[in-house]
Design a protein around this motif. Structure first.
Motif, PDB file in Angstrom:
ATOM      1  N   ALA A 339       0.828  -1.210   0.000  1.00 43.61           N
ATOM      2  CA  ALA A 339       0.000   0.000   0.000  1.00 43.61           C
ATOM      3  C   ALA A 339       0.858   1.253   0.000  1.00 43.61           C
ATOM      4  N   ALA A 340       1.976   1.225   0.736  1.00 45.60           N
ATOM      5  CA  ALA A 340       2.887   2.376   0.772  1.00 45.60           C
ATOM      6  C   ALA A 340       3.527   2.610  -0.597  1.00 45.60           C
ATOM      7  N   VAL A 341       3.895   1.526  -1.268  1.00 42.93           N
ATOM      8  CA  VAL A 341       4.445   1.643  -2.626  1.00 42.93           C
ATOM      9  C   VAL A 341       3.399   2.251  -3.565  1.00 42.93           C
ATOM     10  N   ALA A 342       2.143   1.796  -3.431  1.00 45.79           N
ATOM     11  CA  ALA A 342       1.070   2.233  -4.323  1.00 45.79           C
ATOM     12  C   ALA A 342       0.792   3.731  -4.225  1.00 45.79           C
ATOM     13  N   VAL A 343       0.999   4.327  -3.039  1.00 48.02           N
ATOM     14  CA  VAL A 343       0.725   5.768  -2.892  1.00 48.02           C
ATOM     15  C   VAL A 343       1.963   6.626  -3.133  1.00 48.02           C
ATOM     16  N   GLY A 344       3.058   6.009  -3.546  1.00 50.54           N
ATOM     17  CA  GLY A 344       4.263   6.780  -3.864  1.00 50.54           C
ATOM     18  C   GLY A 344       5.029   7.258  -2.656  1.00 50.54           C
ATOM     19  N   ALA A 345       5.006   6.452  -1.571  1.00 52.75           N
ATOM     20  CA  ALA A 345       5.634   6.874  -0.319  1.00 52.75           C
ATOM     21  C   ALA A 345       7.041   6.321  -0.124  1.00 52.75           C
ATOM     22  N   VAL A 346       7.529   5.511  -1.072  1.00 55.24           N
ATOM     23  CA  VAL A 346       8.686   4.664  -0.780  1.00 55.24           C
ATOM     24  C   VAL A 346       9.901   5.000  -1.657  1.00 55.24           C
ATOM     25  N   ASP A 347      11.051   5.141  -0.990  1.00 54.89           N
ATOM     26  CA  ASP A 347      12.319   5.307  -1.703  1.00 54.89           C
ATOM     27  C   ASP A 347      12.902   3.964  -2.135  1.00 54.89           C
ATOM     28  N   GLU A 348      12.825   2.959  -1.228  1.00 57.19           N
ATOM     29  CA  GLU A 348      13.461   1.673  -1.499  1.00 57.19           C
ATOM     30  C   GLU A 348      12.618   0.519  -0.991  1.00 57.19           C
ATOM     31  N   VAL A 349      12.646  -0.582  -1.739  1.00 49.84           N
ATOM     32  CA  VAL A 349      11.994  -1.830  -1.351  1.00 49.84           C
ATOM     33  C   VAL A 349      13.093  -2.874  -1.187  1.00 49.84           C
ATOM     34  N   LEU A 350      13.208  -3.440   0.042  1.00 46.05           N
ATOM     35  CA  LEU A 350      14.337  -4.323   0.337  1.00 46.05           C
ATOM     36  C   LEU A 350      13.891  -5.584   1.064  1.00 46.05           C
ATOM     37  N   PRO A 351      14.630  -6.681   0.894  1.00 45.07           N
ATOM     38  CA  PRO A 351      14.357  -7.874   1.706  1.00 45.07           C
ATOM     39  C   PRO A 351      14.667  -7.597   3.166  1.00 45.07           C
ATOM     40  N   ILE A 352      14.000  -8.319   4.061  1.00 46.06           N
ATOM     41  CA  ILE A 352      14.144  -8.055   5.485  1.00 46.06           C
ATOM     42  C   ILE A 352      15.598  -8.137   5.944  1.00 46.06           C
ATOM     43  N   ALA A 353      16.383  -9.031   5.355  1.00 49.65           N
ATOM     44  CA  ALA A 353      17.770  -9.223   5.794  1.00 49.65           C
ATOM     45  C   ALA A 353      18.650  -8.008   5.506  1.00 49.65           C
ATOM     46  N   LYS A 354      18.207  -7.104   4.623  1.00 52.41           N
ATOM     47  CA  LYS A 354      19.027  -5.945   4.259  1.00 52.41           C
ATOM     48  C   LYS A 354      18.538  -4.643   4.862  1.00 52.41           C
ATOM     49  N   ILE A 355      17.404  -4.682   5.554  1.00 46.09           N
ATOM     50  CA  ILE A 355      16.806  -3.428   6.014  1.00 46.09           C
ATOM     51  C   ILE A 355      17.619  -2.768   7.127  1.00 46.09           C
ATOM     52  N   ALA A 356      18.099  -3.534   8.097  1.00 44.03           N
ATOM     53  CA  ALA A 356      18.855  -2.928   9.197  1.00 44.03           C
ATOM     54  C   ALA A 356      20.105  -2.227   8.684  1.00 44.03           C
ATOM     55  N   ALA A 357      20.841  -2.884   7.790  1.00 40.29           N
ATOM     56  CA  ALA A 357      22.059  -2.271   7.244  1.00 40.29           C
ATOM     57  C   ALA A 357      21.733  -0.988   6.495  1.00 40.29           C
ATOM     58  N   ARG A 358      20.599  -0.984   5.798  1.00 35.15           N
ATOM     59  CA  ARG A 358      20.214   0.226   5.057  1.00 35.15           C
ATOM     60  C   ARG A 358      19.811   1.338   6.014  1.00 35.15           C
ATOM     61  N   ILE A 359      19.131   1.003   7.098  1.00 35.49           N
ATOM     62  CA  ILE A 359      18.794   2.007   8.113  1.00 35.49           C
ATOM     63  C   ILE A 359      20.075   2.665   8.629  1.00 35.49           C
ATOM     64  N   VAL A 360      21.078   1.850   8.925  1.00 36.19           N
ATOM     65  CA  VAL A 360      22.348   2.371   9.435  1.00 36.19           C
ATOM     66  C   VAL A 360      22.980   3.325   8.434  1.00 36.19           C
ATOM     67  N   SER A 361      23.035   2.924   7.170  1.00 36.75           N
ATOM     68  CA  SER A 361      23.670   3.789   6.164  1.00 36.75           C
ATOM     69  C   SER A 361      22.883   5.081   5.973  1.00 36.75           C
ATOM     70  N   LEU A 362      21.560   5.019   6.100  1.00 39.29           N
ATOM     71  CA  LEU A 362      20.747   6.222   5.928  1.00 39.29           C
ATOM     72  C   LEU A 362      20.931   7.201   7.076  1.00 39.29           C
ATOM     73  N   TYR A 363      20.955   6.709   8.319  1.00 41.95           N
ATOM     74  CA  TYR A 363      21.151   7.662   9.416  1.00 41.95           C
ATOM     75  C   TYR A 363      22.576   8.165   9.482  1.00 41.95           C
ATOM     76  N   GLU A 364      23.531   7.361   9.018  1.00 45.14           N
ATOM     77  CA  GLU A 364      24.915   7.831   8.934  1.00 45.14           C
ATOM     78  C   GLU A 364      25.028   8.981   7.925  1.00 45.14           C
ATOM     79  N   GLU A 365      24.309   8.864   6.813  1.00 43.67           N
ATOM     80  CA  GLU A 365      24.310   9.925   5.795  1.00 43.67           C
ATOM     81  C   GLU A 365      23.709  11.223   6.334  1.00 43.67           C
ATOM     82  N   LYS A 366      22.758  11.098   7.261  1.00 47.03           N
ATOM     83  CA  LYS A 366      22.074  12.280   7.775  1.00 47.03           C
ATOM     84  C   LYS A 366      22.831  12.969   8.906  1.00 47.03           C
ATOM     85  N   ARG A 367      23.838  12.283   9.465  1.00 49.09           N
ATOM     86  CA  ARG A 367      24.578  12.884  10.573  1.00 49.09           C
ATOM     87  C   ARG A 367      25.390  14.079  10.074  1.00 49.09           C
ATOM     88  N   PRO A 368      25.434  15.142  10.874  1.00 48.39           N
ATOM     89  CA  PRO A 368      26.181  16.352  10.481  1.00 48.39           C
ATOM     90  C   PRO A 368      27.654  16.038  10.279  1.00 48.39           C
TER      91      PRO A 368
END
Length: 368
Positions: A339-368
């Motif tokens: 449903a989130a994909v259908a409304v255009g809310a999503v940047d990335e669609v990932l398998p569960i095994a890769k989500i934690a690593a992607r969260i880490v890389s995303l918050y690292e990118e946002k750090r000042p």
């Protein structure tokens, strides 16, 4: 010209009801048979009878009582998922003990659970007829994996942090978070959340989580996740400050949202009306994160039926947050992520095994 009866008709979902209570077998059968898409093909009073009827009747879905005679529900489920994996909906009383057992059942591969009342079962269970029917229908098409012979319940032992992390943990205990990770899930979510939390490092930004779960279950669920994670995981309290290295799980029957006071974020609990039929609702949390955190947030939707969270994730996306959802192949049910994909809310669609690593890389990118 009328069609031939049964021609092109969708096959009815065949259900086997396993419960030691004759009353429960009768009431569940009556509820499920009231839906034209479901047929209760048999009942069983203990796991040994159930085993024989599974072979004979080949049901699509099993409803299984947590507490069973001769062999407990968990052991039967463990054997079933190793030898003949199939969709199982657990039936559990709302007690602290059964909450813990039910969470173990979900870890072993049960798709979902329904709660039975302690008193006046016949009338009160019928109040949840729509929910029971929906869960059985969703279970029929859920992704069910075979349990490996060596698999044991994963969250019985307290998580031990790697050597050298003691000071990090101490420093994080009162450190205000400047970023927020927001996670929402439903059917299959207790295990998906575990897979994410056990892979997130101890210095992860403050994390807020909504899992659709009854009140009696959210506390044991939070305790269970705390044993699996390097982070400190707890049930959220109203007015509690969101800290670095901590994860806060919404209590069942309460919405969880955030408010901001200067550079600090706080948990807000409310008993307002359900949203998208749920309390807690993922949308309630995500809309507050969009409002108060904006681009400094990462939003994640994991497996779950329905559409709760889709609009909230879209609001987060439009506010500049990074957004990720679990893919269909690794989801038990791809309702909420889809449903989130259908409304255009999503940047990335990932398998569960890769989500934690992607969260880490995303918050690292946002750090000042």
């Amino acid at each position: 010209m009328g069609s031939v009866p049964g021609e092109g008709a969708k096959p009815r979902i065949k259900v086997l009801v396993v419960d030691d209570s004759a009353l429960m077998r009768h009431v569940l059968s009556e509820i499920l048979n009231s839906d034209p898409d479901i047929e209760v093909v048999g009942v069983a009073s203990d796991p040994y009878i159930a085993r024989d009827k599974i072979k004979l009747l080949n049901p699509d879905v099993l409803t299984l009582d947590v507490e069973m005679p001769k062999m407990d529900g968990l052991q039967f489920l463990r054997n079933l998922m190793r030898l003949r994996p199939m969709p199982v909906v657990m039936v559990s009383s709302l007690t602290q003990k059964n909450a813990s057992v039910t969470l173990e059942a979900l870890e072993l591969g049960a798709v979902d659970f329904v709660s039975k009342p302690e008193i006046d079962i016949a009338s009160k269970l019928k109040d949840y007829a729509e929910d029971i029917i929906e869960k059985v229908k969703v279970a029929r098409y859920a992704t069910v994996n075979k349990l490996a012979p060596s698999t044991e319940v994963r969250c019985n032992e307290t998580f031990i942090s790697p050597a050298g992390n003691t000071n990090i943990s101490s420093n994080l205990h009162f450190k205000t978070t400047d970023q927020i990770i927001a996670i929402g899930a439903s059917t299959g979510g207790t295990e998906a959340i575990r897979e994410v939390l056990e892979r997130l490092p101890i210095d992860t930004p403050g994390t807020v989580i909504v899992q659709h779960i009854p009140g009696m279950f959210s506390g044991p669920f939070a305790e269970r996740m705390n044993k699996c994670s390097a982070m400190t995981v707890c049930e959220a309290q109203d007015g509690e400050r969101v800290l670095h290295g901590h994860a806060y799980i919404a209590p069942g029957d309460f919405h969880l949202s955030l408010r901001r006071d200067g550079a600090r974020y706080y948990c807000v609990l409310s008993d307002h009306d359900p949203v998208n039929r749920h309390r807690p609702s993922v949308d309630v949390l995500f809309h507050s994160v969009a409002k108060y955190v904006g681009k400094n947030a990462v939003g994640v939707i994991l497996t779950g039926m329905g559409k709760d969270g889709a609009e909230g994730l879209k609001a987060m996306h439009e506010a500049g947050a990074s957004t990720v959802v679990q893919d269909e192949a690794s989801s038990v049910v791809w309702g909420m992520p889809g449903a989130a994909v259908a409304v255009g809310a999503v940047d990335e669609v990932l398998p569960i095994a890769k989500i934690a690593a992607r969260i880490v890389s995303l918050y690292e990118e946002k750090r000042p």
